[in-house]
Design a protein around this motif. Sequence first.
Motif, PDB file in Angstrom:
ATOM      1  N   SER A   1       0.835  -1.216   0.000  1.00  0.00           N
ATOM      2  CA  SER A   1       0.000   0.000   0.000  1.00  0.00           C
ATOM      3  C   SER A   1       0.862   1.256   0.000  1.00  0.00           C
ATOM      4  N   ALA A   2       2.046   1.166  -0.598  1.00  0.00           N
ATOM      5  CA  ALA A   2       3.022   2.261  -0.583  1.00  0.00           C
ATOM      6  C   ALA A   2       2.894   3.130  -1.825  1.00  0.00           C
TER       7      ALA A   2
ATOM      8  N   ALA B   1      -9.675  -1.186  -1.973  1.00  0.00           N
ATOM      9  CA  ALA B   1     -10.131  -0.851  -3.326  1.00  0.00           C
ATOM     10  C   ALA B   1     -11.250   0.182  -3.276  1.00  0.00           C
ATOM     11  N   ALA B   2     -12.141   0.018  -2.312  1.00  0.00           N
ATOM     12  CA  ALA B   2     -13.238   0.977  -2.163  1.00  0.00           C
ATOM     13  C   ALA B   2     -12.715   2.336  -1.712  1.00  0.00           C
ATOM     14  N   GLU B   3     -11.806   2.340  -0.749  1.00  0.00           N
ATOM     15  CA  GLU B   3     -11.281   3.602  -0.232  1.00  0.00           C
ATOM     16  C   GLU B   3     -10.463   4.355  -1.283  1.00  0.00           C
ATOM     17  N   ARG B   4      -9.837   3.629  -2.183  1.00  0.00           N
ATOM     18  CA  ARG B   4      -9.053   4.264  -3.248  1.00  0.00           C
ATOM     19  C   ARG B   4      -9.910   4.601  -4.467  1.00  0.00           C
TER      20      ARG B   4
ATOM     21  N   ILE C   1       4.812 -10.814  18.626  1.00  0.00           N
ATOM     22  CA  ILE C   1       4.937  -9.672  17.711  1.00  0.00           C
ATOM     23  C   ILE C   1       4.737 -10.163  16.285  1.00  0.00           C
ATOM     24  N   SER C   2       3.878  -9.457  15.533  1.00  0.00           N
ATOM     25  CA  SER C   2       3.524  -9.905  14.182  1.00  0.00           C
ATOM     26  C   SER C   2       3.708  -8.781  13.176  1.00  0.00           C
ATOM     27  N   SER C   3       3.956  -9.167  11.920  1.00  0.00           N
ATOM     28  CA  SER C   3       4.108  -8.181  10.844  1.00  0.00           C
ATOM     29  C   SER C   3       2.836  -8.038  10.023  1.00  0.00           C
ATOM     30  N   ILE C   4       1.727  -8.637  10.454  1.00  0.00           N
ATOM     31  CA  ILE C   4       0.469  -8.517   9.737  1.00  0.00           C
ATOM     32  C   ILE C   4       0.047  -7.055   9.705  1.00  0.00           C
ATOM     33  N   GLN C   5      -0.372  -6.557   8.526  1.00  0.00           N
ATOM     34  CA  GLN C   5      -0.666  -5.142   8.367  1.00  0.00           C
ATOM     35  C   GLN C   5      -1.839  -4.683   9.239  1.00  0.00           C
ATOM     36  N   GLY C   6      -2.901  -5.452   9.261  1.00  0.00           N
ATOM     37  CA  GLY C   6      -4.073  -5.019  10.016  1.00  0.00           C
ATOM     38  C   GLY C   6      -4.847  -3.944   9.287  1.00  0.00           C
ATOM     39  N   SER C   7      -5.931  -3.474   9.889  1.00  0.00           N
ATOM     40  CA  SER C   7      -6.844  -2.580   9.180  1.00  0.00           C
ATOM     41  C   SER C   7      -6.349  -1.150   9.082  1.00  0.00           C
ATOM     42  N   SER C   8      -5.488  -0.717   9.982  1.00  0.00           N
ATOM     43  CA  SER C   8      -5.041   0.670   9.973  1.00  0.00           C
ATOM     44  C   SER C   8      -3.855   0.832   9.029  1.00  0.00           C
ATOM     45  N   VAL C   9      -4.106   0.649   7.717  1.00  0.00           N
ATOM     46  CA  VAL C   9      -3.065   0.739   6.710  1.00  0.00           C
ATOM     47  C   VAL C   9      -2.858   2.203   6.325  1.00  0.00           C
ATOM     48  N   THR C  10      -1.637   2.672   6.396  1.00  0.00           N
ATOM     49  CA  THR C  10      -1.309   4.034   6.012  1.00  0.00           C
ATOM     50  C   THR C  10      -0.720   4.022   4.609  1.00  0.00           C
ATOM     51  N   TRP C  11      -1.231   4.871   3.747  1.00  0.00           N
ATOM     52  CA  TRP C  11      -0.703   4.958   2.387  1.00  0.00           C
ATOM     53  C   TRP C  11       0.445   5.952   2.361  1.00  0.00           C
TER      54      TRP C  11
ATOM     55  N   VAL D   1       8.755   9.335   1.946  1.00  0.00           N
ATOM     56  CA  VAL D   1       9.706   8.520   2.696  1.00  0.00           C
ATOM     57  C   VAL D   1      11.101   8.889   2.203  1.00  0.00           C
ATOM     58  N   GLU D   2      11.925   9.424   3.081  1.00  0.00           N
ATOM     59  CA  GLU D   2      13.188  10.026   2.684  1.00  0.00           C
ATOM     60  C   GLU D   2      14.072   9.085   1.874  1.00  0.00           C
TER      61      GLU D   2
END
Length: 341
Positions: free
Chosen positions: A80-81, A267-270, A301-311, A317-318
């Motif tokens: 989602s980058a 997809a809906a949010e975009r 500790i998990s790397s799952i993105q979850g619902s709060s995805v930031t675009w 990103v420097e």
Amino acid sequence: DVERSRGLGDVYKRQIDSAVSKVVALNEPPELNYVKKHYLEYVDKLRSMGIDSSEAAKCRVWCSPPGTYGAGVSYAVEASAWKTSEDLAKIWAQWTCYMYTRSVHGKPCPEALMMNLANVDLITRHHATDEHDLLNCCSYFSYQGGFFNAVKSLTGKSSVEVVVVDTRDVSSIEVRDAKTEIERIVRAKILNPAWISEMKKHGYRGASEFSKKILHLYGWSATTGLVDDWVFDEIAKTYVLNDDMRRWFEEKNIYALEEIVRRLIEAAERKLWKPSRELLEKLREIYAEIEGILEEKITCISSIQGSSVTWYSPEEVEEWKKKMVDVSEAWSKIRRELGGS
């Protein structure tokens, strides 16, 4: 196999470069030799930018940096980058702007690549077997979808096409536009009860196959906009709103279901998909339930993105921004050449 592929790539690179070199050297007027015509145009334009044009102007093989693989777009889509289609276009250009000729191996020249993009009207993909369709791998929407998006974003042309050349039966070759091909695959596999039933027999792996194909469908939507609302509507009804299917996912592979629902919401949010308000709210309710299940399952500790995805845009990103400097500058130069903003 890797060495063999690299060897074949070198052969094709040399053959294509040799053919282009011979054609541009022909004693013909440019109006009768379009390869020569574009070559001469590129030489002049690149020289005006202070770029050594000898190899760049005639290069017709472009790829990722030496020792790497991919077009970058799939990584951005899956993470989602990105924020705009132009973000994805520049990422594709960053990964693809490396020249390969008989004398140059992997030298970047984004200006020359973009000059070539300005003359593209058609992007093709070879389809030899249904074992590998457009939704089978992230590389397809990354390469061909990314290519299509880069041309449209750079030039603003509405006439660009992306097609599939079907050679499964060499006695009856077909050419289909990508939208038609995507919908053929959706009907034949993703929404086909018989295919779904066979995939379910594979349990965890079958669920993973469902989520991957839907993710790749989302990738084609992100890069081309060729996925109609009805496709996402039916996927939501088939895989998420169906109680039996949802229970099956919860038993076999809840992570695959989480991926499917999250991508539908994204997809809906975009604005890639316009579901009804009721459908979108139902998806969000179900996603909240899935998160509850995952919270109970995951105890570390998990790397799952979850619902709060930031675009994120690459410009925000420097480290990414530094890598995109040359491509962004070249993009601006070529846009001005084409009369864009």
